[in-house]
Write an enzyme that holds these catalytic residues in place. Structure first.
Site, PDB file in Angstrom:
ATOM      1  N   GLU A  25     -11.846  -3.253  -2.925  1.00  0.00           N
ATOM      2  CA  GLU A  25     -11.048  -2.311  -3.796  1.00  0.00           C
ATOM      3  C   GLU A  25     -10.755  -1.522  -5.025  1.00  0.00           C
ATOM      4  O   GLU A  25      -9.480  -2.547  -5.563  1.00  0.00           O
ATOM      5  CB  GLU A  25      -9.603  -2.597  -3.087  1.00  0.00           C
ATOM      6  CG  GLU A  25      -9.880  -1.846  -1.536  1.00  0.00           C
ATOM      7  CD  GLU A  25      -8.856  -2.707  -1.143  1.00  0.00           C
ATOM      8  OE1 GLU A  25      -7.049  -2.756  -0.748  1.00  0.00           O
ATOM      9  OE2 GLU A  25      -8.713  -4.087   0.118  1.00  0.00           O
ATOM     10  N   HIS A  27       1.011  -1.292  -0.089  1.00  0.00           N
ATOM     11  CA  HIS A  27       0.012   0.217   0.084  1.00  0.00           C
ATOM     12  C   HIS A  27       1.162   0.439  -0.454  1.00  0.00           C
ATOM     13  O   HIS A  27       0.474   2.305   0.946  1.00  0.00           O
ATOM     14  CB  HIS A  27      -1.216  -0.153   0.844  1.00  0.00           C
ATOM     15  CG  HIS A  27      -2.032  -0.600   0.838  1.00  0.00           C
ATOM     16  ND1 HIS A  27      -2.627  -1.346  -0.226  1.00  0.00           N
ATOM     17  CD2 HIS A  27      -2.986  -1.551   1.534  1.00  0.00           C
ATOM     18  CE1 HIS A  27      -3.493  -1.869   0.315  1.00  0.00           C
ATOM     19  NE2 HIS A  27      -3.740  -2.137   0.873  1.00  0.00           N
ATOM     20  N   HIS A  66      -9.970   2.259   0.350  1.00  0.00           N
ATOM     21  CA  HIS A  66      -9.424   1.090   1.274  1.00  0.00           C
ATOM     22  C   HIS A  66     -10.823   1.042   2.250  1.00  0.00           C
ATOM     23  O   HIS A  66     -10.961   0.723   3.198  1.00  0.00           O
ATOM     24  CB  HIS A  66      -8.707   0.882   2.203  1.00  0.00           C
ATOM     25  CG  HIS A  66      -7.592  -0.144   2.609  1.00  0.00           C
ATOM     26  ND1 HIS A  66      -8.628  -1.262   2.996  1.00  0.00           N
ATOM     27  CD2 HIS A  66      -7.504  -1.182   1.686  1.00  0.00           C
ATOM     28  CE1 HIS A  66      -8.281  -2.631   3.646  1.00  0.00           C
ATOM     29  NE2 HIS A  66      -7.053  -2.254   2.578  1.00  0.00           N
TER      30      HIS A  66
END
Length: 346
Positions: A310, A105, A177
């Site tokens: 996502e 991420h 997210h």
């Protein structure tokens, strides 16, 4: 459209506000410039009762210190990059890793950890977040100008628009997210939610939850959501791709020929989310373990407290043939849109 704001916390010696937009139907989105993060999403159920349907921590301090990713803008690159390595235009890069030997991420200082600038357009129901990501941040090349726009419409859509430019060839693959729990009660699991996806294939996971090289058929597996079914039918299965994780954490390849990419429905509340995107995949994660680093409504975040949708280019695309293009070059403008539509069934 109604706009309100309140102080959400302090970061780097300044007040950080939470902004809330509410439409005529009582649907509202709340967001903060820290991480360009969605903090609440309130919708009515089939009886008209309004409740927050997303999972999130309750204060800025928990966001900053625990980095839960809930509702945050993720990047520069969502998901994992194997060993934090990639080759671009013949040059090898090593970006900062933060999950074992891999990048997750965006790295240790991803976009979710930054305080963005914000411009509010109340009449348009729009929150516009901007951030300049300097060259070398998390060891990525190129200085990037990034803009993320949240729009709430009177038709009960939450529209996310991503836009970015760079002064040097780099990678960009953002997502949001957001975790949904359509019951409106995060103490209730999402196992009875019904999920449908326009997806014929998924990406199995290899070691360290890295995406494998293949796109596998969903036919005859728990990953088949071509027809809506309860999430628990997959999450609680003994499938070798699911049982070790206690749930889903997988990319699904989306059918580009279909406008609606998927729906999530809670039979108890009647709430439904329909999503649309120009991305080639959606990562579905079912919050597979309890998190007790912080509390939500006075309790730890329980196992299966939420489910993500996502949208993004397939993870680790820079290292996987046929997964998609996440390279952004000078003179180009990255643009992508994902829309979540909120409604109810009787």
């Amino acid at each position: 459209m109604e706009l309100t704001k309140k102080v959400f916390g302090r970061f780097e010696n300044q007040d950080v506000y939470e902004y809330t937009l509410t439409n005529k139907n009582g649907v509202s989105i709340s967001a903060t410039p820290f991480g360009a993060t969605l903090t609440k999403l309130v919708t009515p159920d089939k009886e008209g009762k309004r409740e927050n349907i997303t999972l999130n921590v309750e204060n800025l301090e928990d966001f900053a210190s625990n980095r839960p990713f809930y509702g945050a803008t993720i990047g520069r690159v969502a998901g994992r990059i194997t060993k934090g390595k990639f080759t671009l235009d013949g040059k090898d890069y090593q970006v900062d890793v933060n999950e074992g030997e891999n990048m997750l991420h965006g790295g240790p200082n991803g976009l979710d950890t930054k305080l963005w600038d914000i411009v509010v357009d109340e009449s348009a129901g729009r929150l516009v977040f901007t951030y300049e990501s300097p060259a070398g941040e998390n060891n990525f090349p190129g200085t990037m100008q990034i803009r993320v726009t949240y729009t709430l419409t009177e038709e009960n859509d939450w529209v996310i628009d991503y836009e970015a430019t760079t002064d040097e060839a780099t990678l960009f693959n953002p997502t949001n997210h957001v975790y949904f729990n359509l019951t409106g009660d995060i103490k209730k699991p999402i196992l009875d939610h019904e999920l449908e996806l326009a997806s014929l294939k998924y990406v199995p996971l290899a070691e360290e939850n890295l995406p494998s090289e293949e796109k596998a058929s969903v036919e005859g597996t728990p990953f088949d959501f071509q027809t809506a079914k309860p999430v628990k039918e997959a999450v609680l299965s003994d499938h070798e791709q699911i049982k070790p994780l206690n749930g889903l954490d997988h990319p699904f390849v989306l059918d580009q020929g279909k406008e609606v990419k998927g729906t999530l429905y809670d039979p108890e509340s009647g709430r439904e989310v329909t999503f649309y995107t120009d991305c080639n995949s959606v990562v579905v994660f079912t919050h597979n373990g309890e998190v007790d680093d912080y509390t939500i409504e006075g309790e730890p975040a329980r196992q299966y407290a939420g489910i993500t949708l996502e949208t993004q280019t397939l993870p680790d695309a820079i290292n996987k043939k046929g997964f998609g293009n996440i390279v952004l070059r000078p003179g180009e403008t990255f643009q992508s849109r994902t829309t979540y539509h909120f409604g109810t069934r009787d």
